[in-house]
Design an enzyme around this catalytic site. Structure first.
Site, PDB file in Angstrom:
ATOM      1  N   VAL A 155      29.859  95.638  -4.252  1.00  0.00           N
ATOM      2  CA  VAL A 155      28.900  96.598  -4.805  1.00  0.00           C
ATOM      3  C   VAL A 155      27.563  96.341  -4.118  1.00  0.00           C
ATOM      4  CG1 VAL A 155      30.055  97.000  -7.003  1.00  0.00           C
ATOM      5  CG2 VAL A 155      28.445  95.096  -6.813  1.00  0.00           C
TER       6      VAL A 155
ATOM      7  N   MET B  11      19.973  92.202  -3.602  1.00  0.00           N
ATOM      8  CA  MET B  11      21.161  91.478  -3.174  1.00  0.00           C
ATOM      9  C   MET B  11      22.422  92.150  -3.713  1.00  0.00           C
ATOM     10  SD  MET B  11      20.412  88.952  -1.227  1.00  0.00           S
ATOM     11  CE  MET B  11      19.038  87.908  -0.755  1.00  0.00           C
ATOM     12  N   CYS B  12      23.458  92.174  -2.923  1.00  0.00           N
ATOM     13  CA  CYS B  12      24.731  92.762  -3.309  1.00  0.00           C
ATOM     14  C   CYS B  12      25.559  91.751  -4.104  1.00  0.00           C
ATOM     15  CB  CYS B  12      25.505  93.196  -2.067  1.00  0.00           C
ATOM     16  SG  CYS B  12      24.554  94.234  -0.916  1.00  0.00           S
ATOM     17  N   ARG B  13      26.680  92.211  -4.611  1.00  0.00           N
ATOM     18  CA  ARG B  13      27.664  91.348  -5.274  1.00  0.00           C
ATOM     19  C   ARG B  13      29.031  91.665  -4.681  1.00  0.00           C
ATOM     20  NH1 ARG B  13      25.166  87.298  -7.492  1.00  0.00           N
ATOM     21  NH2 ARG B  13      24.297  87.723  -5.437  1.00  0.00           N
TER      22      ARG B  13
ATOM     23  N   ASN C 147      26.555  89.771   1.707  1.00  0.00           N
ATOM     24  CA  ASN C 147      25.451  89.809   0.749  1.00  0.00           C
ATOM     25  C   ASN C 147      24.306  89.016   1.356  1.00  0.00           C
ATOM     26  OD1 ASN C 147      23.758  89.743  -1.532  1.00  0.00           O
ATOM     27  ND2 ASN C 147      24.759  87.896  -2.291  1.00  0.00           N
TER      28      ASN C 147
END
Length: 274
Positions: free
Chosen positions: A86, A1-3, A112
């Site tokens: 990110v 998972m992205c942030r 995300n």
């Protein structure tokens, strides 16, 4: 998972979200605490609005913590509205074209989460795009394609409704071709004036999303994870919600997918037999 982190309000330096806080976005790139994976090292990006209608953008495939250019830009760029991301890749190779935020005209978008069975439903998703939006696609991610679908369905005129229709279409296609549908997402998108965000999942595992006032009165940030330990400051956005940040402040509404269109039968058939 992205942030990710996003901001709208009186102009501030990007570093106030990206690098300076105790749990800044750069800190989350290697030490996320509210995601499946602690490390988000498959690239990063920022999109910010200034004096022109279209956003500026900087993206790279390096881990955010190792890029001195990102820290320098975040220290110097001051903006009333920006998106920062990110990446932890789920679909699509680690390359600059796949790094968020994605931009088309004055619109920017970051995401995300993931769309299950994307390899099987990608072509019918693409088949819904007209030439303008199909040729605008430069990467290979489910995120960029979802953004272009929302634009196709009217994001410019009715942002939340168009995103609900795009998600509904994706779920319909997935059910049609695989017998299952699972979409998990928090997404932020903007036209440079208003900042929108959505938190949604077909199951009980929607990615996290928090909001907090920041800076001058009427200014807010939206983040995947709180930027500090001041728990009274941060409000968790419930799953199935849309957030709208405008000159009127922060508004929230229910978000549910809407099915308005039938799947493109020729494309769906091609996928099933191909």
């Amino acid at each position: 998972m992205c942030r990710w982190a996003a901001y709208r309000g009186e102009p501030i330096f990007l570093e106030e979200l990206v690098t300076s806080p105790a749990h800044s976005l750069i800190e989350q790139s290697h030490c996320a605490t509210r995601a499946k994976t602690a490390t988000n090292a498959d690239g990063f990006g920022i999109a910010w609005y200034g004096d022109r209608p279209e956003p500026g953008r900087f993206r790279d495939v390096l881990p955010a913590w190792s890029d001195c250019n990102l820290k320098s830009l975040a220290r110097q760029i001051r903006s009333p509205l920006f998106l920062a991301h990110v990446r932890a890749a789920t679909h699509g190779a680690t390359r600059r074209d796949n790094c968020h935020p994605f931009v088309h005209g004055s619109w920017s978008f970051m995401h995300n989460g993931q769309i299950d069975h994307f390899d099987r439903i990608r072509r019918p998703m693409e088949a819904m795009l007209d030439d303008e939006h199909f040729h605008a696609r430069v990467g290979t991610t489910d995120s960029e394609l979802l953004f272009l679908l929302a634009l196709q369905f009217g994001l410019r005129e009715r942002p939340i409704a168009a995103m609900a229709e795009a998600v509904g279409f994706v779920e319909q296609i997935s059910l049609h071709l695989t017998g299952h549908a699972r979409v998990r997402m928090t997404a932020a998108f903007s036209d440079g004036s208003t900042l929108y965000a959505v938190r949604y999942s077909t199951d009980e595992h929607a990615p996290t999303l928090y909001a907090a006032p920041m800076g001058p009165k009427g200014s807010y940030c939206l983040v995947s994870e709180p930027l500090n330990d001041e728990t009274d400051t941060w409000v968790e956005i419930p799953a199935g919600s849309a957030v709208i940040l405008s000159d009127k402040g922060l508004d929230a509404a229910e978000f549910q997918p809407v099915v308005e269109r039938a799947p493109p039968q020729d494309a769906a058939l091609q996928v099933m037999v191909g």
